[in-house]
Design an enzyme around this catalytic site. Structure first.
Site, PDB file in Angstrom:
ATOM      1  N   ALA A 216      -4.265  45.622  31.761  1.00 20.24           N
ATOM      2  CA  ALA A 216      -4.916  44.968  30.626  1.00 20.24           C
ATOM      3  C   ALA A 216      -6.138  44.199  31.084  1.00 20.24           C
ATOM      4  O   ALA A 216      -6.401  44.060  32.282  1.00 20.24           O
ATOM      5  CB  ALA A 216      -3.946  44.025  29.909  1.00 20.24           C
ATOM      6  N   ASN A 217      -6.889  43.703  30.119  1.00 27.91           N
ATOM      7  CA  ASN A 217      -8.012  42.795  30.359  1.00 27.91           C
ATOM      8  C   ASN A 217      -7.667  41.419  29.802  1.00 27.91           C
ATOM      9  O   ASN A 217      -6.812  41.287  28.915  1.00 27.91           O
ATOM     10  CB  ASN A 217      -9.283  43.314  29.693  1.00 27.91           C
ATOM     11  CG  ASN A 217      -9.894  44.469  30.451  1.00 27.91           C
ATOM     12  OD1 ASN A 217      -9.892  44.481  31.678  1.00 27.91           O
ATOM     13  ND2 ASN A 217     -10.415  45.456  29.732  1.00 27.91           N
ATOM     14  N   ARG A 218      -8.397  40.376  30.275  1.00 24.13           N
ATOM     15  CA  ARG A 218      -8.100  39.000  29.881  1.00 24.13           C
ATOM     16  C   ARG A 218      -8.859  38.624  28.610  1.00 24.13           C
ATOM     17  O   ARG A 218      -9.711  37.743  28.624  1.00 24.13           O
ATOM     18  CB  ARG A 218      -8.468  38.038  31.005  1.00 24.13           C
ATOM     19  CG  ARG A 218      -7.735  38.257  32.310  1.00 24.13           C
ATOM     20  CD  ARG A 218      -8.236  37.303  33.378  1.00 24.13           C
ATOM     21  NE  ARG A 218      -7.700  37.563  34.682  1.00 24.13           N
ATOM     22  CZ  ARG A 218      -6.542  37.103  35.137  1.00 24.13           C
ATOM     23  NH1 ARG A 218      -5.791  36.342  34.352  1.00 24.13           N
ATOM     24  NH2 ARG A 218      -6.132  37.383  36.358  1.00 24.13           N
ATOM     25  N   SER A 219      -8.575  39.265  27.518  1.00 20.91           N
ATOM     26  CA  SER A 219      -9.257  38.960  26.256  1.00 20.91           C
ATOM     27  C   SER A 219      -8.288  38.331  25.274  1.00 20.91           C
ATOM     28  O   SER A 219      -7.168  38.821  25.096  1.00 20.91           O
ATOM     29  CB  SER A 219      -9.842  40.244  25.653  1.00 20.91           C
ATOM     30  OG  SER A 219     -10.334  40.003  24.351  1.00 20.91           O
ATOM     31  N   ALA A 282     -12.082  44.360  24.623  1.00 19.94           N
ATOM     32  CA  ALA A 282     -12.118  44.558  26.075  1.00 19.94           C
ATOM     33  C   ALA A 282     -11.139  45.676  26.413  1.00 19.94           C
ATOM     34  O   ALA A 282      -9.990  45.443  26.788  1.00 19.94           O
ATOM     35  CB  ALA A 282     -11.741  43.265  26.793  1.00 19.94           C
TER      36      ALA A 282
END
Length: 408
Positions: A216-219, A282
């Site tokens: 995942a991304n940190r959004s 993201a």
């Protein structure tokens, strides 16, 4: 920034403050409304006065504070009717479960509930309560009834509660968001995107490795959700495709919830054609080629299981070069170095009209935070915006999109 802060110039707002720990935020809300030019007239319930004092509210609003339905002085000219009608908007913040119940069922046993029953002005409520109270069937029935009656809502938000160990959906929206929502309601006819359709992506994607792990991304989704709401306030018919987030769906927006990039890609393509596409999500660039149906177990002494990755679909590029390409396509570039250079290459490669670039290095606090500092790139140049809240970035961008669409 000056233009942002006179958007309520000359508007009269009747602010009803109810009981609850979030009442302390009403003090900041008064400041936010007044710095935007509003004339604020406060009404406090008896419970509200257990949390903040009429003296503080009166000092910040520079107005008499009303609280007693049977005040001889205030009621000599039928004061509750005058309060109900002599304003442009009635704002309830915080709106307690008790007052929402009174509003839904037409009760009028104190000044606040009587004013709400007697008003012929728009009403905006900012709920604040324990998550269990917000999710209770009775509260949700009341909210549904009030929405059907035309009452507007802002929030609540997810987060920590005042009670130790309590968290969830129930926090009052932040004062700046409430002020901006009030301004949007009072703009009324200022809806340059009326009749237009918009598609926004927001949040991260979760690409499963096995049933308990993912890439995942940190959004947080805050910026994308704010943009969807801002476009809706300008009159657009907005669809938001959201990855997994912990924030509420924005009001007035149709939200499609997805988890993986391929699901987001399919959802976006299914909504074309639209007039506007703003790709904020993201999206994870890669996914595991074959995810495991069972949790991958760690064996003592064994090397980590190899992960074979494959590239996810490029949603912005697909939309930017699609046969049903929207008239305005906006992408986001979250970078940690060479911000303008990387964003410019993205603008050219993805077929976008605008790229909104920002520095998401950990020290900036932008990922997951409430503020943003962006540069907007187009084929004609770069515009650097000052440090703003994500809601203010959203409002500016929505206005810019409206201008671009009008030019075309």
């Amino acid at each position: 920034m000056a233009g942002l802060f006179m958007e309520l110039g000359g508007k009269r707002i009747l602010l009803i403050i109810t009981g609850g720990i979030a009442a302390y935020k009403s003090l900041d809300l008064i400041r936010r409304l007044r710095e935007r030019g509003a004339d604020v007239r406060p009404v406090m319930t008896a419970a509200a006065q257990e949390f903040v004092t009429p003296l503080a509210v009166g000092a910040l609003s520079a107005s008499h504070v009303y609280s007693d339905l049977f005040s001889r002085e205030d009621e000599q000219d039928v004061g509750h009717i005058r309060l109900a009608r002599d304003c442009d908007l009635v704002l309830v913040a915080p709106a307690s479960a008790d007052l929402l119940a009174k509003m839904a069922h037409g009760l009028a046993n104190d000044l606040a509930s009587t004013v709400l029953l007697a008003t012929d002005k728009p009403v905006l409520a900012a709920p604040a309560m324990n998550p269990k109270m917000w999710s209770a069937p009775a509260t949700q029935r009341n909210v549904d009834m009030l929405r059907a009656d035309g009452i507007c809502f802002v929030g609540p938000m997810r987060g920590e509660m005042a009670e130790s160990g309590e968290a969830g959906l129930g926090r009052m929206a932040e004062p700046v968001e409430i002020a901006e929502t009030a301004a949007a309601l009072l703009r009324g006819g200022d809806r340059p995107l009326e009749g237009r359709t918009a598609l926004v992506t927001s949040g991260p994607t979760h690409e499963p490795i096995d049933p308990v792990r993912y890439i995942a991304n940190r959004s947080s989704g805050r910026q994308g959700h704010a943009i969807a709401a801002a476009l809706a306030r300008l009159g657009a018919d907005v669809t938001l495709v959201s990855g997994p987030v912990t924030i509420p769906d924005p009001a007035g927006v149709k939200t499609i919830h997805v988890e993986r990039a391929e699901e987001m890609h399919s959802a976006v393509l299914s909504r074309l054609p639209v007039d506007i596409a703003v790709m904020v999500a993201a999206v994870a660039d890669w996914r595991v080629a074959t995810s495991s149906d069972q949790k991958i177990k760690k064996q003592a002494g064994d090397a980590p299981a190899p992960l074979i990755l494959t590239e996810n679909p490029d949603i912005l590029k697909t939309v930017g070069h699609h046969v049903k390409r929207p008239r305005v396509v906006v992408g986001f570039a979250a970078e940690t170095q060479d911000i303008e250079e990387n964003a410019l290459r993205k603008l050219e490669r993805k077929g976008a009209d605008l790229i909104v670039a920002n520095d998401v290095s950990p020290e900036t606090g932008i990922m997951g935070g409430s503020r943003n500092r962006v540069k907007v790139l187009s084929p004609t140049g770069v515009e650097a915006w000052p440090d703003l809240t994500k809601d203010e970035v959203a409002d500016r961008l929505a206005r810019l999109i409206a201008e671009r669409l009008a030019e075309r």
